[in-house]
Scaffold this motif. Structure first.
Motif, PDB file in Angstrom:
ATOM      1  N   GLY A 113       0.830  -1.204   0.000  1.00 12.10           N
ATOM      2  CA  GLY A 113       0.000   0.000   0.000  1.00 12.10           C
ATOM      3  C   GLY A 113       0.866   1.256   0.000  1.00 12.10           C
ATOM      4  N   ARG A 116       2.326   2.327  -3.330  1.00 13.49           N
ATOM      5  CA  ARG A 116       1.371   2.977  -4.234  1.00 13.49           C
ATOM      6  C   ARG A 116       0.945   4.347  -3.721  1.00 13.49           C
ATOM      7  NH1 ARG A 116      -3.459  -0.454  -6.902  1.00 13.49           N
ATOM      8  NH2 ARG A 116      -1.596  -1.313  -7.915  1.00 13.49           N
ATOM      9  N   TYR A 117       0.838   4.484  -2.399  1.00 18.85           N
ATOM     10  CA  TYR A 117       0.455   5.760  -1.787  1.00 18.85           C
ATOM     11  C   TYR A 117       1.533   6.143  -0.770  1.00 18.85           C
ATOM     12  CZ  TYR A 117      -4.037   4.229  -3.654  1.00 18.85           C
ATOM     13  OH  TYR A 117      -5.032   3.777  -4.483  1.00 18.85           O
ATOM     14  N   GLU A 119       1.647   7.876   1.979  1.00 21.16           N
ATOM     15  CA  GLU A 119       1.290   7.631   3.376  1.00 21.16           C
ATOM     16  C   GLU A 119      -0.182   7.265   3.450  1.00 21.16           C
ATOM     17  OE1 GLU A 119       2.852   9.713   7.269  1.00 21.16           O
ATOM     18  OE2 GLU A 119       1.126  10.845   6.521  1.00 21.16           O
ATOM     19  N   GLN A 120      -0.501   6.275   4.293  1.00 21.20           N
ATOM     20  CA  GLN A 120      -1.885   5.840   4.470  1.00 21.20           C
ATOM     21  C   GLN A 120      -2.292   6.024   5.921  1.00 21.20           C
ATOM     22  OE1 GLN A 120      -1.026   1.890   2.494  1.00 21.20           O
ATOM     23  NE2 GLN A 120      -2.913   2.367   1.396  1.00 21.20           N
ATOM     24  N   GLU A 195     -16.116   0.842   4.216  1.00 25.55           N
ATOM     25  CA  GLU A 195     -15.174   0.319   3.226  1.00 25.55           C
ATOM     26  C   GLU A 195     -15.555  -1.076   2.783  1.00 25.55           C
ATOM     27  OE1 GLU A 195     -11.408   0.723   5.087  1.00 25.55           O
ATOM     28  OE2 GLU A 195     -11.241   2.865   4.651  1.00 25.55           O
ATOM     29  N   LYS A 270      -5.754  -0.584  -2.335  1.00 31.39           N
ATOM     30  CA  LYS A 270      -6.821   0.310  -2.790  1.00 31.39           C
ATOM     31  C   LYS A 270      -6.975   1.498  -1.843  1.00 31.39           C
ATOM     32  CE  LYS A 270      -9.466  -3.413  -4.973  1.00 31.39           C
ATOM     33  NZ  LYS A 270     -10.726  -4.199  -4.953  1.00 31.39           N
ATOM     34  N   ASP A 271      -5.953   1.687  -0.986  1.00 33.88           N
ATOM     35  CA  ASP A 271      -5.916   2.789  -0.011  1.00 33.88           C
ATOM     36  C   ASP A 271      -7.033   2.686   1.019  1.00 33.88           C
ATOM     37  OD1 ASP A 271      -4.652   4.959   1.096  1.00 33.88           O
ATOM     38  OD2 ASP A 271      -5.774   6.434  -0.067  1.00 33.88           O
ATOM     39  N   LYS A 272      -7.374   1.461   1.413  1.00 32.75           N
ATOM     40  CA  LYS A 272      -8.373   1.232   2.449  1.00 32.75           C
ATOM     41  C   LYS A 272      -7.668   0.589   3.653  1.00 32.75           C
ATOM     42  CE  LYS A 272     -11.937   0.485  -1.068  1.00 32.75           C
ATOM     43  NZ  LYS A 272     -12.641   1.760  -0.934  1.00 32.75           N
ATOM     44  N   MET A 273      -6.727   1.347   4.233  1.00 32.41           N
ATOM     45  CA  MET A 273      -5.894   0.800   5.296  1.00 32.41           C
ATOM     46  C   MET A 273      -6.672   0.528   6.575  1.00 32.41           C
ATOM     47  SD  MET A 273      -3.028  -0.441   6.025  1.00 32.41           S
ATOM     48  CE  MET A 273      -2.049  -0.011   4.605  1.00 32.41           C
ATOM     49  N   ARG A 333      -0.940   5.971  11.212  1.00 31.22           N
ATOM     50  CA  ARG A 333      -0.362   6.238   9.897  1.00 31.22           C
ATOM     51  C   ARG A 333       0.612   5.128   9.525  1.00 31.22           C
ATOM     52  NH1 ARG A 333      -1.110  11.437   8.132  1.00 31.22           N
ATOM     53  NH2 ARG A 333      -2.062  12.857   9.629  1.00 31.22           N
ATOM     54  N   ASN A 335       3.515   3.642   6.236  1.00 30.04           N
ATOM     55  CA  ASN A 335       4.238   3.848   4.982  1.00 30.04           C
ATOM     56  C   ASN A 335       4.998   2.571   4.642  1.00 30.04           C
ATOM     57  OD1 ASN A 335       6.895   4.003   6.394  1.00 30.04           O
ATOM     58  ND2 ASN A 335       6.024   5.917   7.200  1.00 30.04           N
TER      59      ASN A 335
END
Length: 359
Positions: A113, A116-117, A119-120, A195, A270-273, A333, A335
């Motif tokens: 994750g 791709r992003y 920070e989540q 989610e 999918k940024d659904k941490m 948070r 990473n």
């Protein structure tokens, strides 16, 4: 049809292959491998069936259903192993499921994750509540182990009675965590629920009868495949040059948790941490507060004494996993570097269990 479903359907072919390997005596190693592969799609379909039924019965009953069947595969494998008298393997699988979810699953989720992003984020309050529950789990297995380590000649019956009392407390706490998450403080978990709903579940009402049948059939098949897996475990692992401890801590949990692993990693990408952390940590909590106590009680019922006196090395592994997972998730948070740290910890523990000498 998605690539994931194609893979699951292909893996279903290992069900008849494993049965043929058993009855035609192709060897324990082939039985062990094919039964393990056969369990993977069955665990995934059990999870899907549980989710579909939960859509119809509502959030409260659905949450309870998910909480009960969330680790059904691991529980079935452990019960079969316990009935076969493989208590050390059962304890190792409990240890492995906890560290696997906290380090391997959450680590992969944060790494992939995070690539791709940048920070989540996820709910820090929920992370702190989960951290407190996992600390309780560490205390629960620390006390019987410490008692046995510090008191020479302590009767096994005493340890079993202490473990039974602790198991009752843990199950009560698990029930209270369900009450907390589904009733009194359900608003804290609303993001995760949203989610899940956004994950693309069908808009039409699922057929409860159909999915109940799928759940029943998959549960029976998992029980059969678990019998084959456990029956071939000792011979197969010795042929592979692996110890029962390594098999229980690393291999068995990966087989039982594979479906959840895939879900947690997929939603993280999918940024659904929030949902990913909920799956990983929630599964560890369920193992520690529900599955392990149930196994202690089941052991007493079926005459296979099971206690919470773990190998001190296993206790260290669980404590280390909970410590680093809690410290990384406490700020809400994540990473890619934090994911790498969790995976590195899991790898180091895996090497340690591999080289741990057989008594």
């Amino acid at each position: 049809m998605s690539g994931k479903n194609i893979i699951l359907f292909v893996l279903l072919l290992f069900i008849p292959v494993s049965l043929a390997a058993h009855f035609l005596e192709w060897g324990d190693l082939i039985v062990f491998i094919t039964a393990g592969l056969a369990i993977l799609p069955l665990a995934a379909w059990m999870g899907t069936a549980t989710e579909e039924i939960a859509v119809v019965v509502g959030p409260t009953l659905g949450g309870l259903l998910n909480a009960t069947f969330g680790n059904a595969t691991e529980l079935i494998i452990a019960l079969v192993a316990l009935n076969a008298g493989l208590v050390d393997v059962v304890k190792a699988s409990i240890t492995g499921s906890i560290i696997g979810n906290l380090l391997l699953v959450m680590g992969l989720s944060m790494l992939l994750g995070g690539l791709r992003y940048k920070e989540q984020t996820f709910q820090p309050i929920v992370a702190r509540v989960n951290a407190a529950s996992m600390n309780l789990a560490v205390i629960a297995i620390l006390l019987p182990t410490a008692m046995n380590f510090s008191s020479l000649g302590i009767p096994a019956k005493t340890l079993q009675n202490l473990s039974l009392a602790v198991a009752v407390v843990l199950i009560l706490v698990y029930g209270l965590t369900l009450l907390f998450s589904m009733k009194t403080h359900a608003y804290l978990y609303d993001i995760g629920v949203a989610e899940i709903e956004a994950e693309g579940l069908p808009h039409e009402k699922p057929n409860v009868l159909l999915w109940s049948g799928v759940l029943l059939v998959c549960t029976l098949l998992v029980a059969i495949e678990s019998e084959l897996l456990v029956g071939a475990l000792e011979v197969a692992t010795s042929q592979l040059g692996l110890t029962a401890l390594f098999t229980g801590v690393i291999l068995v949990p990966i087989v039982g948790n594979a479906a959840e692993h895939a879900t947690a990693v997929t939603v993280a990408m999918k940024d659904k941490m929030d949902l990913s952390v909920s799956v990983a940590v929630g599964s560890s909590m369920q193992i520690a507060l529900f599955v392990a106590p149930v196994l202690v009680i089941a052991g007493r019922i079926i005459g296979q004494p099971m206690d919470l006196d773990f190998n001190p090395f296993e206790l260290v592994a669980v404590a280390v996993s909970v410590l680093i997972a809690n410290s990384i998730s406490s700020d809400g948070r994540s990473n890619w570097l934090e994911g790498t740290l969790l995976l590195a910890t899991y790898t180091v523990l895996g090497f340690a269990f591999y080289f741990f000498p057989v008594p």
